[in-house]
Design an enzyme around this catalytic site. Structure first.
Site, PDB file in Angstrom:
ATOM      1  N   ARG A  81       0.824  -1.213   0.000  1.00 26.12           N
ATOM      2  CA  ARG A  81       0.000   0.000   0.000  1.00 26.12           C
ATOM      3  C   ARG A  81       0.861   1.267   0.000  1.00 26.12           C
ATOM      4  NH1 ARG A  81      -2.025   1.972   4.435  1.00 26.12           N
ATOM      5  NH2 ARG A  81      -2.497  -0.004   5.436  1.00 26.12           N
ATOM      6  N   ASP A 102      -9.414  16.363 -16.426  1.00 28.71           N
ATOM      7  CA  ASP A 102      -9.620  14.939 -16.723  1.00 28.71           C
ATOM      8  C   ASP A 102      -9.266  14.760 -18.197  1.00 28.71           C
ATOM      9  OD1 ASP A 102     -10.631  12.419 -17.417  1.00 28.71           O
ATOM     10  OD2 ASP A 102     -12.164  12.495 -15.861  1.00 28.71           O
TER      11      ASP A 102
END
Ligand SMILES: *Cc1c(COP(=O)(O)O)cnc(C)c1O
Length: 411
Positions: A67, A187
């Site tokens: 992680r 985006d």
């Protein structure tokens, strides 16, 4: 750096692989370790500390835990950053995980809780912002209302270009100017780094749903944000704390996908140009939305070096014609998502933009096409016969999926 002056096509094939020959391998190494052996408590702990606060692992301390860091993911990030002309990149489990991390990082590190979002946006992004789930206040606006919408407590401006599903183009440099000191997130999913580099136009973050063109084969879900080191440190910190990291197998596939990205984009775009031109004169088609059409500012050629491979059409026959088309295609697949080597068709109001507020929802006669690598001639023949189809099969009867019905469901 040997690749410094290379063309995009060469960077796409070689970036993130500079040390492979030295390692004695030719294909990308895939490291699936969830945990890593520690040298000792002190050095392992120091490396943990560095990564949990947004930094890189210490050379003598190891990666500690997936992680926090994974070398296969880091390779993909460095390659994507090269293509985006960015200092670095941070990868996530999905485009939405990336968007969530960008919002959390922008608001929590600045202590500001207001976001300006230029509509239209991908339905999931619109839903996330409108849901209140992240405790932010959002002003949705049009491109020319950004300056008036920015406040002293604005943490981020979000925009998408070409935007989903109407392929509206937003002038990135103009919004960056209007935003002043406020960071702008673009985006860039529809354009990809092949057609557009938002950071070169002043944006702070360029986000991708890597699920789409970057992966390109419909077999991996992922997200990535290209940005500078300072922004990346905050994004990595959010990723380390909240999770949402990209799985290494996903990173491996996305990195492999980058090699063919420029070639795929050019070929899919060439097909889309041909199909969009043909659709213009189709009797069942009321309007064709395609970047470069209705583009008074000449943004295709200026901020984007091509129109891309998404085509949206408004049908004369309304929702019923859309239902007929989507259930009659044979070579296209009726499915959400986009950007793969195979062509997809979907109904934005009923599917991807279902959670969007009624007044901002795409019109019910719109159908979005993602053009793949099939022969444009075959795709046109498929569309032509589906557009002329007579009746709706029973499972898709008109009215059973009324896109105007209010819904909080998330498809
Ligand atoms: C699909 C998509 C997203 C969300 O990405 P996921 O990988 O599905 O989470 C965000 N923005 C755009 C433009 C998309 O098309």
């Amino acid at each position: 750096m040997p690749l410094a002056n290379s063309h995009l096509d060469s960077i796409a094939v070689h970036a993130g692989r500079e040390d492979l020959a030295m390692l004695g391998v030719h294909a990308l190494p895939l490291d699936l370790s969830s945990t890593n052996p520690l040298p000792d408590i002190e050095r392992g702990g120091a490396s943990y500390e560095a990564m949990a606060t947004g930094g890189e692992p210490l050379a003598d301390g190891g990666f500690v835990y997936q992680r926090l860091w994974n070398p296969t993911v880091a390779r993909f990030e460095s390659a994507l950053a090269r293509l985006e002309q960015a200092e670095t990149a941070v990868a996530y489990a999905s485009g939405m995980a990336a968007m969530t991390a960008a919002i959390i990082a922008s608001t929590s590190f600045s202590g500001k809780r207001h976001i300006v979002a230029v509509r239209p946006l991908y339905g999931g992004t619109d839903h996330l912002l409108a849901s209140g789930l992240l405790g932010v206040e959002v002003t949705f606006c049009a491109e020319d209302e950004v300056a008036a919408s920015v406040r002293p407590d604005t943490a981020l401006v979000v925009l998408e270009t070409p935007a989903n599903p109407t392929l509206d183009l937003v002038d990135i440099a103009t919004v960056v100017t209007a935003a002043g000191d406020v960071p702008v997130l673009v985006d860039n999913t529809f354009a990809t780094p092949v057609l557009q580099n938002p950071l070169a136009l002043g944006a702070t973050m360029s986000l991708h749903s890597a699920t789409k063109y970057i992966g390109g084969h419909g077999d991996v879900v992922g997200g990535v944000i290209a940005c500078d080191e300072e922004t990346a440190s905050r994004l990595r910190q959010v990723r380390a704390i909240t999770g949402g990291l990209l799985h290494p197998l996903g990173a491996y596939l996305l990195h492999r996908g980058l090699s063919t990205l420029p070639t795929r984009m050019r070929a899919q775009q060439a097909g889309a140009v041909e199909i969009a031109a043909w659709l213009q004169s189709h009797r069942e088609v009321e309007h064709v939305y395609f970047p470069g059409e209705d583009d008074d500012r000449g943004l295709v050629g200026k901020q984007m070096n091509g129109p891309g491979a998404m085509v949206t059409i408004a049908l004369r026959g309304g929702y019923e014609a859309a239902a007929r088309l989507t259930s009659s295609v044979q070579l296209f697949t009726h499915a959400v998502s986009l950007g793969g080597v195979d062509s997809l068709v979907q109904h934005p109001a009923g599917l991807t933009h279902r959670p969007v507020a009624a007044h901002a929802k795409p019109s019910a006669n719109l159908v979005r096409l993602s053009i793949g690598l099939e022969s444009p001639e075959d795709l046109m023949a498929d569309l032509d016969s589906a557009l002329s189809a007579e009746s709706v099969p029973p499972t898709h009867a008109a009215g059973s999926d009324d896109p105007t019905r209010p819904s909080s469901a998330f498809a």
